[in-house]
Design an enzyme around this catalytic site. Structure first.
Site, mmCIF file in Angstrom:
data_model
loop_
_atom_site.group_PDB
_atom_site.id
_atom_site.type_symbol
_atom_site.label_atom_id
_atom_site.label_comp_id
_atom_site.label_asym_id
_atom_site.label_seq_id
_atom_site.Cartn_x
_atom_site.Cartn_y
_atom_site.Cartn_z
ATOM 1 C CE1 TYR A 56 -3.333 2.900 0.656
ATOM 2 C CE2 TYR A 56 -1.892 3.497 2.488
ATOM 3 C CZ TYR A 56 -2.938 3.802 1.634
ATOM 4 O OH TYR A 56 -3.566 5.008 1.732
ATOM 5 C CG HIS A 65 -3.154 14.470 -1.322
ATOM 6 N ND1 HIS A 65 -3.473 13.799 -2.481
ATOM 7 C CD2 HIS A 65 -3.347 13.568 -0.311
ATOM 8 C CE1 HIS A 65 -3.837 12.565 -2.198
ATOM 9 N NE2 HIS A 65 -3.773 12.397 -0.889
ATOM 10 C CG ASN A 105 -0.427 9.312 5.840
ATOM 11 O OD1 ASN A 105 -0.194 8.131 5.974
ATOM 12 N ND2 ASN A 105 -1.522 9.865 6.291
ATOM 13 C CE1 TYR A 115 -18.213 31.480 46.022
ATOM 14 C CE2 TYR A 115 -19.172 30.547 44.024
ATOM 15 C CZ TYR A 115 -19.165 30.678 45.398
ATOM 16 O OH TYR A 115 -20.100 30.024 46.148
ATOM 17 N NE ARG A 173 -14.772 32.999 48.886
ATOM 18 C CZ ARG A 173 -16.020 32.603 49.074
ATOM 19 N NH1 ARG A 173 -16.277 31.377 49.504
ATOM 20 N NH2 ARG A 173 -17.037 33.425 48.841
ATOM 21 C CG PHE A 197 -3.005 8.308 9.555
ATOM 22 C CD1 PHE A 197 -4.360 8.413 9.809
ATOM 23 C CD2 PHE A 197 -2.548 7.169 8.909
ATOM 24 C CE1 PHE A 197 -5.248 7.425 9.438
ATOM 25 C CE2 PHE A 197 -3.441 6.169 8.533
ATOM 26 C CZ PHE A 197 -4.794 6.297 8.799
ATOM 27 C CD GLU A 252 -8.586 8.619 4.064
ATOM 28 O OE1 GLU A 252 -8.867 9.830 4.112
ATOM 29 O OE2 GLU A 252 -7.657 8.162 3.398
#
Length: 546
Positions: free
Chosen positions: A78, A108, A220, A303, A306, A356, A443
Site C-alpha cells: 500500500y 493533495h 501523511n 469567587y 477567592r 496518522f 476514511e
C-alpha cells in the site's frame, strides 16, 4: 501569488527558553523537545541549525533501501505500488511509481485560507523531519536532508491553514509543504514570496524527484496539528502565569484578602497544581499593604478572587495534559504504511495502521481550549468587579474614573473583555466531537485536530487581550487605592514589579482619552514575556506544570 505570512507576535514563551540549549538541534526521531521546537520555530534560519544524527541517517538509508527491494521484487504494498485511500486496491506499475508520488503531492495540495505564520511553518518542517528521522517511513536520505535545508536556509513554504481533517494526518497542508520540495508551490524567502523553484534556487537548492513512498511519507502525518498544539500549549503556560499575576493585582486593587490562599486549605484538597498555584499567589502578594487583614464583618471575597487557585490550578492541569500529549507526538511516527526491518533476518514488513489519526491531539487541544476560555472568563469577571462600584463595595470609583458621567473611564474596556470571552465560549466547542467521512467512506472517522488547534490559537489570542485589559484596569485601581493608603503604600513582592512595567506602557488615566493604544502596549508586554520574567526575578517561582 498568494500573499505572505501573517504577522504574529513573539510569544512570551520564547523569552524563557533554556539558555543552555545547544546551538545545533540534532534530530534522531526520538528526543526532540518542546524547548527545541520553540527555539527553531522562533529562531532564524540556521540559528539553531538542524541536522540529522548519524544513527538516524543510517536508519533512513536502510528503510529507503528496503522500499527499493520491495519494488524490485514486485511486492504489492500500500502506498508504494498501489494508490491511496479508496484507491488502495489499484496496483501501480513499477514504471509509474515516481509519478504516483508526484501526483499525490500535487493532487493533495488543495489547502485554502491564509498561510501559517513563519514560526508555525518552521515548527511543521522540524516536526515532520523528526518523524521521518526514525527510519520507518522509507524516504531517502537526500529527500530528508532537503527538508532540513528548507529550515536551515530559510525557505519557508506557504502552507494554507485550512484543509486538514486530522486523519489521514494533515494531508492538504503538508502537501503544500512538499510542493516546494519538488519545485512547485510557493515559499517565502527573505520576506519575499517566490515560486517553489525560484525559492529553492535563491538559496542554492534544487528540487527533488520523489521516489517510491516519499510523497506519501511527506504528506501523511500529524505535523501541523502537533506544531499548533506545541506552540499553543507553551503559550498557554505563559498566559496562565500572567493570569496569576493579574489576579493578584486585581485582588490588591479591590482590597481583597489572601486568606483563601492559606496552604492549610489546599492541603485538604491536594490537587497538585492548585496547591502550587496558591503558593505562587502567596509569593506574589507577600509584604503587600493593599490586602485586607482578618475582618469578622468581611471574611471572604467573591469567587473570582477567592477561587483563583482552584480555577487557575485546573487550567494548569489542562496545560500539563496538552504538553504531555505533544511531547509524545513530537517523537512519534505518524505516517502510513510503516516499514519494519528484522535486524536478524533482514525480513521486511510493510504494516498499515492508523498512527496518522489525530484524536489524541484533538482531544488535548480541545481540553486546553476550554480551560483557556475559562481563564478568560474569570479574568473578565474580575474586570467587571474592578469597574462596578456596587460589586466592589465602593472601594473603587465607578468605571475607574474621576468625575464619572463626564468621563466613561474603563466602562467599555469591560465590554471588549466580555466580547472576547463570549467569542471564546463559541470557540471552546470541541472540534473533536465532530467527524465527516471522506475518501468514499474508507476514511470514515476523522479527528478535526487541526481545527482544534486553530481554535485554540484564537482562544489564546483573546485571553492575551483580556489579561492585558485586566492588568491595565488593576493598575488604575491600584492608583486609586494609593489615594487612600498613601503614595508609599507597598504592593506585593511580585505584583509591585508587574505594576511598574504596566506603568511604563500606560499612565494613570485621569480623564477620558483614546485607550486602545494602551491596551495594545500592555498586550505586547504580556506577549513579550517581560512581565513574567521580571516578576520571577523577585519571587520564588513555585509554578509547576509537570
Amino acid at each position: 501569488m498568494r500573499r505572505g505570512f501573517q504577522q504574529r507576535r513573539d510569544p512570551s514563551s520564547t523569552r524563557s527558553l533554556n539558555e543552555d540549549s545547544a546551538p545545533t538541534v540534532l534530530l534522531d526521531g526520538a528526543s526532540l523537545t518542546i524547548e527545541q521546537v520553540m527555539a527553531v520555530a522562533h529562531g532564524e534560519p540556521g540559528a539553531p541549525a538542524v541536522h540529522l544524527s548519524d544513527a538516524a541517517a543510517q536508519r533512513v538509508t536502510r528503510a529507503a533501501q528496503a522500499v527499493q527491494q520491495l519494488i524490485d521484487a514486485g511486492v504489492v504494498a500500500y502506498g508504494i505500488t498501489t494508490g491511496f485511500g479508496a484507491f488502495k486496491d489499484r496496483v501501480i506499475p513499477a514504471a509509474d511509481v515516481a509519478q504516483l508520488q508526484r501526483n499525490i503531492v500535487m493532487s493533495h495540495a488543495v489547502g485554502v485560507g491564509d498561510p501559517f505564520d513563519r514560526a508555525t511553518t518552521r515548527a511543521i518542517l522540524l516536526i515532520r523531519a523528526n518523524t521521518l528521522a526514525r527510519g520507518h517511513s522509507g524516504v531517502r536520505l537526500a529527500t530528508l536532508e532537503l527538508l532540513l535545508e528548507l529550515l536551515n536556509r530559510g525557505v519557508h513554504p506557504l502552507i494554507p491553514q485550512k484543509g486538514s481533517l486530522g486523519a489521514s494526518g494533515d494531508l492538504a497542508p503538508l502537501a503544500h509543504m512538499a510542493l516546494v520540495m519538488i519545485g512547485l508551490g510557493e515559499a517565502e524567502v527573505d520576506s519575499k514570496v517566490l515560486s517553489g523553484v525560484d525559492a529553492l534556487a535563491a538559496k542554492g537548492l534544487t528540487s527533488v524527484t520523489l521516489a517510491a513512498k516519499e510523497g506519501l511519507a511527506l504528506t501523511n502525518g500529524t505535523a501541523v496539528m502537533t506544531a499548533l498544539g506545541t506552540l499553543e500549549a507553551w503559550r498557554a503556560r505563559a498566559l496562565s502565569r500572567v493570569a496569576d499575576i493579574a489576579g493578584c493585582l486585581s485582588l490588591e486593587a479591590l482590597h481583597g484578602t489572601d486568606m483563601a490562599f492559606d496552604p492549610r486549605i489546599h492541603a485538604l484538597r491536594p490537587f497538585p497544581r492548585q496547591v502550587n498555584c496558591a503558593a505562587y499567589l502567596r509569593e506574589l502578594l507577600a509584604e503587600s499593604e493593599f490586602t485586607r487583614h482578618a475582618d469578622p464583618t468581611n471574611v471572604q471575597d467573591a469567587y473570582t478572587l477567592r477561587c483563583i487557585p482552584q480555577v487557575h490550578g485546573a487550567v494548569r492541569d489542562a496545560i500539563a495534559y496538552a504538553r504531555w500529549a505533544m511531547e509524545i507526538e513530537l517523537n512519534s511516527v505518524t505516517d502510513n504504511p510503516l516499514i519494519f526491518i528484522d535486524e536478524t533476518s533482514g525480513a521486511i514488513d510493510v504494516l498499515s495502521g492508523g498512527n496518522f489519526h489525530g484524536e489524541p491531539l484533538a482531544i488535548a487541544m480541545d481540553y486546553l481550549g476550554m480551560a483557556m476560555a475559562e481563564l478568560g472568563n474569570i479574568a473578565e469577571r474580575r474586570i467587571m468587579r474592578l469597574t462596578d462600584e456596587a460589586s466592589n463595595a465602593h472601594v473603587l470609583p465607578a468605571f475607574l474614573t474621576q468625575r464619572g458621567g463626564l468621563n466613561s473611564g474603563f466602562m467599555i474596556t469591560q465590554y471588549t473583555a466580555a466580547a472576547l470571552a463570549t467569542e471564546n465560549k463559541v470557540l471552546a466547542h470541541p472540534a473533536s466531537v465532530d467527524t465527516i467521512p471522506t475518501s468514499a467512506n474508507v476514511e470514515d472517522h476523522v479527528s478535526m485536530g487541526a481545527t482544534a488547534g486553530l481554535k485554540l490559537r484564537q482562544i489564546n489570542d483573546n485571553v492575551e487581550r483580556i489579561l492585558a485589559i485586566e492588568l491595565l484596569a488593576a493598575a488604575q485601581g491600584i492608583d486609586f487605592r494609593r489615594q487612600t493608603l498613601g503614595a508609599g503604600a507597598r504592593l506585593g513582592q511580585g505584583t509591585r514589579h508587574a505594576y511598574a512595567l504596566i506603568r511604563q506602557c500606560a499612565p494613570f488615566i485621569e480623564e477620558d482619552c483614546v485607550l486602545y493604544p494602551y491596551i495594545e502596549r500592555v498586550r505586547q508586554l504580556v506577549a513579550s514575556g517581560r512581565i513574567v520574567s521580571e516578576v520571577n526575578h523577585h519571587v520564588a517561582d513555585t509554578w509547576q506544570i509537570d
